[in-house]
Design a protein around this motif. Structure first.
Motif, mmCIF file in Angstrom:
data_model
loop_
_atom_site.group_PDB
_atom_site.id
_atom_site.type_symbol
_atom_site.label_atom_id
_atom_site.label_comp_id
_atom_site.label_asym_id
_atom_site.label_seq_id
_atom_site.Cartn_x
_atom_site.Cartn_y
_atom_site.Cartn_z
ATOM 1 N N GLY A 22 48.495 7.742 25.303
ATOM 2 C CA GLY A 22 49.753 8.107 25.945
ATOM 3 C C GLY A 22 50.801 8.581 24.951
ATOM 4 O O GLY A 22 50.588 8.539 23.734
ATOM 5 N N PRO A 23 51.949 9.005 25.442
ATOM 6 C CA PRO A 23 53.009 9.525 24.575
ATOM 7 C C PRO A 23 53.580 8.479 23.621
ATOM 8 O O PRO A 23 54.177 8.835 22.604
ATOM 9 N N ALA A 24 53.394 7.219 23.905
ATOM 10 C CA ALA A 24 53.897 6.173 23.010
ATOM 11 C C ALA A 24 53.214 6.232 21.642
ATOM 12 O O ALA A 24 53.789 5.812 20.640
ATOM 13 N N VAL A 25 51.990 6.772 21.589
ATOM 14 C CA VAL A 25 51.284 6.894 20.318
ATOM 15 C C VAL A 25 52.028 7.858 19.407
ATOM 16 O O VAL A 25 52.308 7.546 18.241
ATOM 17 N N LEU A 26 52.372 9.036 19.923
ATOM 18 C CA LEU A 26 53.114 10.007 19.112
ATOM 19 C C LEU A 26 54.480 9.460 18.732
ATOM 20 O O LEU A 26 54.958 9.693 17.624
ATOM 21 N N ALA A 27 55.110 8.713 19.635
ATOM 22 C CA ALA A 27 56.418 8.120 19.320
ATOM 23 C C ALA A 27 56.294 7.123 18.169
ATOM 24 O O ALA A 27 57.141 7.091 17.277
ATOM 25 N N ALA A 28 55.235 6.317 18.165
ATOM 26 C CA ALA A 28 55.033 5.350 17.081
ATOM 27 C C ALA A 28 54.788 6.067 15.757
ATOM 28 O O ALA A 28 55.312 5.658 14.715
ATOM 29 N N VAL A 29 54.015 7.135 15.792
ATOM 30 C CA VAL A 29 53.764 7.919 14.578
ATOM 31 C C VAL A 29 55.064 8.557 14.101
ATOM 32 O O VAL A 29 55.384 8.540 12.909
ATOM 33 N N ASP A 30 55.834 9.115 15.033
ATOM 34 C CA ASP A 30 57.129 9.713 14.680
ATOM 35 C C ASP A 30 58.046 8.695 14.002
ATOM 36 O O ASP A 30 58.760 9.034 13.056
ATOM 37 N N ASP A 31 58.036 7.459 14.475
ATOM 38 C CA ASP A 31 58.861 6.408 13.871
ATOM 39 C C ASP A 31 58.459 6.153 12.417
ATOM 40 O O ASP A 31 59.318 5.966 11.555
ATOM 41 N N LEU A 32 57.153 6.141 12.153
ATOM 42 C CA LEU A 32 56.674 5.933 10.780
ATOM 43 C C LEU A 32 57.071 7.093 9.864
ATOM 44 O O LEU A 32 57.430 6.890 8.712
ATOM 45 N N VAL A 33 57.016 8.300 10.404
ATOM 46 C CA VAL A 33 57.412 9.473 9.625
ATOM 47 C C VAL A 33 58.916 9.429 9.358
ATOM 48 O O VAL A 33 59.362 9.629 8.226
ATOM 49 N N ALA A 34 59.696 9.136 10.387
ATOM 50 C CA ALA A 34 61.159 9.105 10.242
ATOM 51 C C ALA A 34 61.601 8.038 9.241
ATOM 52 O O ALA A 34 62.586 8.234 8.521
ATOM 53 N N SER A 35 60.876 6.938 9.152
ATOM 54 C CA SER A 35 61.242 5.870 8.222
ATOM 55 C C SER A 35 60.790 6.161 6.793
ATOM 56 O O SER A 35 61.119 5.412 5.876
ATOM 57 N N GLY A 36 60.014 7.238 6.595
ATOM 58 C CA GLY A 36 59.535 7.575 5.262
ATOM 59 C C GLY A 36 58.339 6.752 4.810
ATOM 60 O O GLY A 36 58.005 6.730 3.636
ATOM 61 N N THR A 37 57.669 6.092 5.745
ATOM 62 C CA THR A 37 56.520 5.265 5.416
ATOM 63 C C THR A 37 55.262 6.110 5.199
ATOM 64 O O THR A 37 54.487 5.856 4.282
ATOM 65 N N VAL A 38 55.075 7.096 6.078
ATOM 66 C CA VAL A 38 53.898 7.966 5.990
ATOM 67 C C VAL A 38 54.304 9.419 6.205
ATOM 68 O O VAL A 38 55.374 9.716 6.743
ATOM 69 N N ASN A 39 53.414 10.288 5.799
ATOM 70 C CA ASN A 39 53.504 11.706 6.094
ATOM 71 C C ASN A 39 52.222 12.043 6.847
ATOM 72 O O ASN A 39 51.125 11.764 6.355
ATOM 73 N N VAL A 40 52.328 12.610 8.056
ATOM 74 C CA VAL A 40 51.141 12.940 8.834
ATOM 75 C C VAL A 40 50.565 14.251 8.300
ATOM 76 O O VAL A 40 51.240 15.285 8.308
ATOM 77 N N LEU A 41 49.331 14.184 7.841
ATOM 78 C CA LEU A 41 48.667 15.361 7.299
ATOM 79 C C LEU A 41 47.820 16.064 8.351
ATOM 80 O O LEU A 41 47.746 17.281 8.388
ATOM 81 N N ASP A 42 47.180 15.278 9.211
ATOM 82 C CA ASP A 42 46.340 15.844 10.264
ATOM 83 C C ASP A 42 46.247 14.839 11.407
ATOM 84 O O ASP A 42 46.323 13.622 11.172
ATOM 85 N N LEU A 43 46.097 15.348 12.615
ATOM 86 C CA LEU A 43 45.977 14.498 13.796
ATOM 87 C C LEU A 43 45.176 15.253 14.848
ATOM 88 O O LEU A 43 45.542 16.362 15.230
ATOM 89 N N VAL A 44 44.075 14.667 15.255
ATOM 90 C CA VAL A 44 43.261 15.225 16.333
ATOM 91 C C VAL A 44 42.927 14.083 17.294
ATOM 92 O O VAL A 44 43.084 12.908 16.968
ATOM 93 N N PHE A 45 42.490 14.453 18.475
ATOM 94 C CA PHE A 45 42.092 13.468 19.474
ATOM 95 C C PHE A 45 40.630 13.686 19.822
ATOM 96 O O PHE A 45 40.156 14.825 19.878
#
Length: 139
Positions: A22-45
């Motif tokens: 669901g969309p909550a997955v992308l929101a959780a990833v966005d939170d990690l990116v916004a906090s500077g914890t991770v940088n998303v390099l690739d994402l597939v389903f």
């Protein structure tokens, strides 16, 4: 001090019931990116039909409005990686295959390199297992 373009990366397969997270997955990833914890390099389903067929979807195929976030190294997770990570998907389930750069570890990796050291092994224990163990062994 050495400066790396990228820090250590990790591949994750995050499983879900149903045909896509669901969309909550992308929101959780966005939170990690916004906090500077991770940088998303690739994402597939990946999703496995009730009949057992595996389908791989690029992030852009899953977002209707074209608002998919930019990925630094889209395509880094190759077909062999995706198939290996999705191997355990049960029929009727799906997974987000996520490749992230660990920004918190970037300077640590550079310092280790400069000191002549390197991480030679790493073990990960999922949070639910850690918490279950600790609750069973609490004083």
């Amino acid at each position: 001090m050495t400066t790396f373009d990228y820090g250590p990366i990790e591949f994750y397969a995050i499983g879900f019931d149903g045909d896509r997270p669901g969309p909550a997955v992308l929101a959780a990833v966005d939170d990690l990116v916004a906090s500077g914890t991770v940088n998303v390099l690739d994402l597939v389903f990946a999703r496995r039909s009730p009949e057992g067929e595996l389908e791989i979807l690029e992030l852009s195929d899953t977002i209707d409005d074209g608002g998919a976030p930019a990925l630094d190294l889209e395509g880094l997770a190759g077909e062999e990686d995706i198939l290996a990570l999705a191997e355990g998907l049960e029929p009727g389930s799906s997974a987000a295959i996520l490749v992230v750069e660990l920004l918190w570890a970037k300077s640590f990796a550079a310092a280790l390199y400069d000191a002549g050291g390197a991480v030679i092994a790493r073990q990960s224990i999922p949070a639910p297992i850690v918490n279950a163990f600790l609750s069973e062994h609490a004083d």
